[in-house]
Design a protein around this motif. Structure first.
Motif, PDB file in Angstrom:
ATOM      1  N   PRO A 223      10.127  11.713  -3.671  1.00 57.12           N
ATOM      2  CA  PRO A 223      10.696  12.012  -2.356  1.00 57.12           C
ATOM      3  C   PRO A 223      10.041  11.198  -1.239  1.00 57.12           C
ATOM      4  CG  PRO A 223       9.031  13.632  -2.870  1.00 57.12           C
ATOM      5  CD  PRO A 223       9.057  12.653  -4.029  1.00 57.12           C
ATOM      6  N   ASN A 224      10.773  11.036  -0.153  1.00 59.71           N
ATOM      7  CA  ASN A 224      10.237  10.542   1.110  1.00 59.71           C
ATOM      8  C   ASN A 224       9.548   9.190   1.008  1.00 59.71           C
ATOM      9  OD1 ASN A 224      10.977  13.007   2.493  1.00 59.71           O
ATOM     10  ND2 ASN A 224       9.260  13.966   1.453  1.00 59.71           N
ATOM     11  N   LEU A 225      10.097   8.291   0.214  1.00 60.16           N
ATOM     12  CA  LEU A 225       9.571   6.943   0.192  1.00 60.16           C
ATOM     13  C   LEU A 225      10.074   6.190   1.422  1.00 60.16           C
ATOM     14  CD1 LEU A 225       9.976   6.021  -3.574  1.00 60.16           C
ATOM     15  CD2 LEU A 225       7.850   6.443  -2.355  1.00 60.16           C
ATOM     16  N   PRO A 226       9.238   5.343   2.002  1.00 60.44           N
ATOM     17  CA  PRO A 226       9.657   4.631   3.216  1.00 60.44           C
ATOM     18  C   PRO A 226      10.803   3.673   2.924  1.00 60.44           C
ATOM     19  CG  PRO A 226       7.596   3.743   2.384  1.00 60.44           C
ATOM     20  CD  PRO A 226       7.879   4.966   1.574  1.00 60.44           C
ATOM     21  N   VAL A 227      11.623   3.466   3.930  1.00 58.52           N
ATOM     22  CA  VAL A 227      12.751   2.544   3.784  1.00 58.52           C
ATOM     23  C   VAL A 227      12.441   1.181   4.387  1.00 58.52           C
ATOM     24  CG1 VAL A 227      14.441   4.402   3.723  1.00 58.52           C
ATOM     25  CG2 VAL A 227      13.767   3.427   5.926  1.00 58.52           C
ATOM     26  N   VAL A 228      11.335   1.085   5.123  1.00 60.77           N
ATOM     27  CA  VAL A 228      10.916  -0.171   5.734  1.00 60.77           C
ATOM     28  C   VAL A 228       9.498  -0.469   5.280  1.00 60.77           C
ATOM     29  CG1 VAL A 228      10.542  -1.427   7.892  1.00 60.77           C
ATOM     30  CG2 VAL A 228      12.398   0.246   7.726  1.00 60.77           C
ATOM     31  N   VAL A 229       9.246  -1.688   4.847  1.00 64.79           N
ATOM     32  CA  VAL A 229       7.939  -2.026   4.301  1.00 64.79           C
ATOM     33  C   VAL A 229       6.845  -1.922   5.345  1.00 64.79           C
ATOM     34  CG1 VAL A 229       8.195  -4.499   4.736  1.00 64.79           C
ATOM     35  CG2 VAL A 229       6.694  -3.715   2.901  1.00 64.79           C
ATOM     36  N   ASP A 230       7.158  -2.216   6.615  1.00 69.35           N
ATOM     37  CA  ASP A 230       6.127  -2.137   7.654  1.00 69.35           C
ATOM     38  C   ASP A 230       5.625  -0.716   7.837  1.00 69.35           C
ATOM     39  OD1 ASP A 230       6.292  -4.834   8.073  1.00 69.35           O
ATOM     40  OD2 ASP A 230       7.677  -4.691   9.775  1.00 69.35           O
ATOM     41  N   ASN A 231       6.505   0.272   7.677  1.00 72.84           N
ATOM     42  CA  ASN A 231       6.065   1.671   7.765  1.00 72.84           C
ATOM     43  C   ASN A 231       5.113   2.013   6.634  1.00 72.84           C
ATOM     44  OD1 ASN A 231       7.673   1.991   9.995  1.00 72.84           O
ATOM     45  ND2 ASN A 231       9.365   2.950   8.882  1.00 72.84           N
ATOM     46  N   ALA A 232       5.400   1.485   5.443  1.00 65.20           N
ATOM     47  CA  ALA A 232       4.518   1.732   4.301  1.00 65.20           C
ATOM     48  C   ALA A 232       3.146   1.127   4.541  1.00 65.20           C
ATOM     49  CB  ALA A 232       5.144   1.155   3.033  1.00 65.20           C
ATOM     50  N   VAL A 233       3.105  -0.095   5.065  1.00 62.52           N
ATOM     51  CA  VAL A 233       1.823  -0.759   5.327  1.00 62.52           C
ATOM     52  C   VAL A 233       1.048  -0.012   6.407  1.00 62.52           C
ATOM     53  CG1 VAL A 233       0.759  -2.870   6.209  1.00 62.52           C
ATOM     54  CG2 VAL A 233       2.639  -3.003   4.553  1.00 62.52           C
ATOM     55  N   GLN A 234       1.737   0.426   7.445  1.00 61.89           N
ATOM     56  CA  GLN A 234       1.073   1.147   8.523  1.00 61.89           C
ATOM     57  C   GLN A 234       0.417   2.433   8.020  1.00 61.89           C
ATOM     58  OE1 GLN A 234       3.690   2.184  11.743  1.00 61.89           O
ATOM     59  NE2 GLN A 234       2.054   2.930  13.066  1.00 61.89           N
ATOM     60  N   GLN A 235       1.134   3.186   7.216  1.00 60.47           N
ATOM     61  CA  GLN A 235       0.556   4.413   6.666  1.00 60.47           C
ATOM     62  C   GLN A 235      -0.577   4.105   5.702  1.00 60.47           C
ATOM     63  OE1 GLN A 235       3.224   7.602   5.448  1.00 60.47           O
ATOM     64  NE2 GLN A 235       4.929   6.605   6.511  1.00 60.47           N
ATOM     65  N   ALA A 236      -0.442   3.040   4.930  1.00 61.14           N
ATOM     66  CA  ALA A 236      -1.495   2.677   3.985  1.00 61.14           C
ATOM     67  C   ALA A 236      -2.782   2.316   4.721  1.00 61.14           C
ATOM     68  CB  ALA A 236      -1.034   1.509   3.111  1.00 61.14           C
ATOM     69  N   LEU A 237      -2.676   1.565   5.819  1.00 61.40           N
ATOM     70  CA  LEU A 237      -3.870   1.184   6.576  1.00 61.40           C
ATOM     71  C   LEU A 237      -4.532   2.387   7.237  1.00 61.40           C
ATOM     72  CD1 LEU A 237      -2.659  -2.137   8.262  1.00 61.40           C
ATOM     73  CD2 LEU A 237      -4.183  -1.866   6.306  1.00 61.40           C
ATOM     74  N   ALA A 238      -3.762   3.417   7.522  1.00 63.09           N
ATOM     75  CA  ALA A 238      -4.318   4.601   8.180  1.00 63.09           C
ATOM     76  C   ALA A 238      -4.854   5.633   7.201  1.00 63.09           C
ATOM     77  CB  ALA A 238      -3.257   5.243   9.076  1.00 63.09           C
ATOM     78  N   GLN A 239      -4.299   5.680   5.971  1.00 61.41           N
ATOM     79  CA  GLN A 239      -4.590   6.809   5.089  1.00 61.41           C
ATOM     80  C   GLN A 239      -5.117   6.428   3.715  1.00 61.41           C
ATOM     81  OE1 GLN A 239      -1.044   9.221   4.926  1.00 61.41           O
ATOM     82  NE2 GLN A 239      -0.803   9.272   7.136  1.00 61.41           N
ATOM     83  N   ASN A 240      -5.121   5.161   3.356  1.00 58.13           N
ATOM     84  CA  ASN A 240      -5.558   4.809   2.008  1.00 58.13           C
ATOM     85  C   ASN A 240      -7.018   5.187   1.798  1.00 58.13           C
ATOM     86  OD1 ASN A 240      -6.860   2.634   0.043  1.00 58.13           O
ATOM     87  ND2 ASN A 240      -4.713   2.870  -0.493  1.00 58.13           N
ATOM     88  N   PRO A 241      -7.356   5.973   0.781  1.00 51.81           N
ATOM     89  CA  PRO A 241      -8.736   6.445   0.607  1.00 51.81           C
ATOM     90  C   PRO A 241      -9.715   5.331   0.270  1.00 51.81           C
ATOM     91  CG  PRO A 241      -7.365   7.114  -1.247  1.00 51.81           C
ATOM     92  CD  PRO A 241      -6.448   6.560  -0.215  1.00 51.81           C
ATOM     93  N   ALA A 242      -9.278   4.318  -0.454  1.00 49.60           N
ATOM     94  CA  ALA A 242     -10.194   3.216  -0.778  1.00 49.60           C
ATOM     95  C   ALA A 242     -10.600   2.469   0.483  1.00 49.60           C
ATOM     96  CB  ALA A 242      -9.527   2.258  -1.768  1.00 49.60           C
ATOM     97  N   LEU A 243      -9.674   2.298   1.401  1.00 53.41           N
ATOM     98  CA  LEU A 243      -9.988   1.623   2.661  1.00 53.41           C
ATOM     99  C   LEU A 243     -10.896   2.489   3.527  1.00 53.41           C
ATOM    100  CD1 LEU A 243      -9.560  -0.834   4.417  1.00 53.41           C
ATOM    101  CD2 LEU A 243      -7.448   0.204   5.272  1.00 53.41           C
TER     102      LEU A 243
END
Length: 503
Positions: A223-243
């Motif tokens: 469910p709820n996969l992003p439809v725009v790649v920039d949104n995915a990158v933005q969330q990844a930079l804010a929430q990725n645990p490894a980062l």
């Protein structure tokens, strides 16, 4: 909203210790409870927690006691100078008053690394769950491919028997029979390879989950996969645990530099001590003079240590800490690049796999019609045996492509969730017991100052797979209706009696 309710992804009933993981949720739960990678990472985090009380101990008072008893075997004539025996005891209290900020910064560095470790534990969960999803999908894919190849072998065996029968009555040539034989041999080899891959996928499943796969259900949609790649990158930079973990490791190195600089600053301590001695009646023995046999003393003072020259050691420690901070800064950039690449590539694979699925479904349906038509045309003599064999192979290829695309799409979608920091236990809504909370142990030990105690001899947590039977290539469920090919493959070859246009 920080968290998307991904638990809808894994809705269903689950038991605490399933005998075999038949659903994706059960597989994830079993891995979460008993996979040695995650249980070992939790133990490592508990060890990191202990760095905080270790660092804090350098700023707390310390008490030391000494005691001893001695016998003088050779004494001079003056027993006042050489008593025959002596017992003594002393106690010293040292209270650190100033350490140049070393203790404070050491504690801050340790606390920051605890936060980094907790984020790293989240990343370990996400990586493990991604591997579990991939292993789960691999078994489903490879079992379907084995089923397709088994179906293909059965069809080619029928074709070969029919070709030999028609060759006996002169309707086909020896070349037609040879073509059927060659294609059947290739199909059997492909089946052997597919079965080997299925066994490998099942063994990998056992390695990750700890139990053999049963009849695996199809996983629910993501469910709820992003439809725009920039949104995915933005969330990844804010929430990725490894980062997040890399950033906290970088922050900790700032305190390390302050600790290194403190090595060249004064250190001040308050001291207090007391001693007691007893000559046990041996002082002044043999004389008429009565003297005291015991003595006590007490001290109270201030100790100042002012380093003047240490051979360049403090400066070397500072440069070393600065270099490690530089390394940590670069590690954040490296991790950030990896997170961006993971999010973008997973998004691309997911979107492309969705397109491949649509194209493959159309190809499968078209190849079914094509095979039916080729067989019908062969029955009236307008198609050869080789045309039938090629149509069979085209259908098989499109079916395998469809199965593979389904697997790739699901794994890429879950990998995208992991990159965005939404593929951990708290996101997936796993049930079957409380989730592991690393802060519980940290809060338990962070303020402990007792020199005694422990947690006992560790016992294994992860389950062993030594008694798990070797996996086989047995197909446990029927093919998907779309993958099954209800084509009349028993039509007599080159005879027009069963041709649709002759009915």
């Amino acid at each position: 909203m920080r968290r998307i309710v991904v638990s809808l992804l894994l809705a269903g009933t689950v038991t605490a210790t399933p005998a075999a993981a038949d659903t994706l949720r059960e597989a994830l739960l079993r891995a979460y409870q008993s996979n040695p990678t995650i249980t070992g990472a939790r133990a490592q985090q508990r060890a990191i927690d202990e760095n905080v009380p270790i660092a804090r101990a350098d700023g707390l008072p310390s008490i030391q006691t000494n005691g001893g008893y001695s016998e003088n075997l050779l004494t001079s004539g003056n027993s006042f100078a050489s008593p025959a025996r002596q017992a003594q005891a002393s106690a010293n209290l040292v209270v650190p008053l100033y350490r140049g900020g070393a203790v404070r910064n050491s504690v801050r560095a340790a606390e920051t690394r605890v936060e980094a470790g907790q984020a790293g534990l989240r990343d370990t969960e996400a990586v493990l769950f991604t591997n579990v999803v991939a292993a789960y999908e691999d078994v489903i894919r490879d079992e379907a491919i084995v089923g397709l190849n088994q179906q293909n072998v059965r069809v080619l065996e029928v074709n070969l028997r029919a070709s030999r029968d028609r060759f006996q009555v002169g309707d086909l040539t020896r070349t037609d029979v040879a073509q059927s034989e060659a294609r059947l041999s290739i199909a059997r080899a492909q089946l052997q390879s597919a079965e080997a891959r299925l066994i490998g996928s099942r063994e990998n499943y056992v390695r990750l989950i700890g139990t053999p796969p049963g009849t695996l259900d199809e996983p629910p949609p993501l469910p709820n996969l992003p439809v725009v790649v920039d949104n995915a990158v933005q969330q990844a930079l804010a929430q990725n645990p490894a980062l997040i973990a890399a950033a906290r490791q970088r922050d900790a190195t700032r305190y390390d530099i302050a600790v290194a600089r403190a090595q060249r600053l004064p250190q001040i301590s308050g001291t207090a001590g007391g001693s007691y001695s007893d000559f046990l009646g041996s002082l002044g023995a043999g004389t008429t003079t009565r003297v005291g046999q015991t003595g006590t003393a007490g001290t109270l003072g201030l100790s100042v240590n002012l380093p003047l020259f240490q051979g360049g050691r403090p400066a070397a420690l500072v440069r070393q800490a600065e270099a490690r901070r530089s390394q940590a800064i670069e590690a954040v950039t490296e991790t950030e690049r990896g997170v961006i690449a993971q999010a973008r590539s997973s998004f691309a694979v997911y979107r492309s796999s969705q397109e491949v699925i649509l194209s493959s479904e159309q190809a499968v349906n078209a190849n079914k019609l094509s095979l039916e038509g080729v067989r019908a045309e062969n029955s009236v003599g307008t198609r050869t045996i080789l045309d039938i064999l090629n149509a069979e192979q085209e259908l098989l290829n499109s079916q395998v492509t469809l199965v593979t695309a389904r697997r790739d799409a699901y794994v890429a979608g879950f990998n995208l969730l992991a990159a965005m920091g939404r593929a951990e236990a708290r996101d997936l809504g796993l049930e079957g017991g409380p989730l592991y909370d690393p802060t519980v142990n940290y809060n338990r030990v962070r303020h402990r100052i007792s020199d005694f105690g422990g947690d006992g001899e560790p016992a294994p947590v992860a389950t062993t797979t030594g008694q798990t039977p070797a996996q086989t290539a047995t197909v446990t469920k029927p093919l998907d209706p779309l993958l099954d090919a209800p084509v009349d493959r028993n039509r007599p070859l080159t005879t027009g009696s069963a041709s649709p246009n002759r009915q």
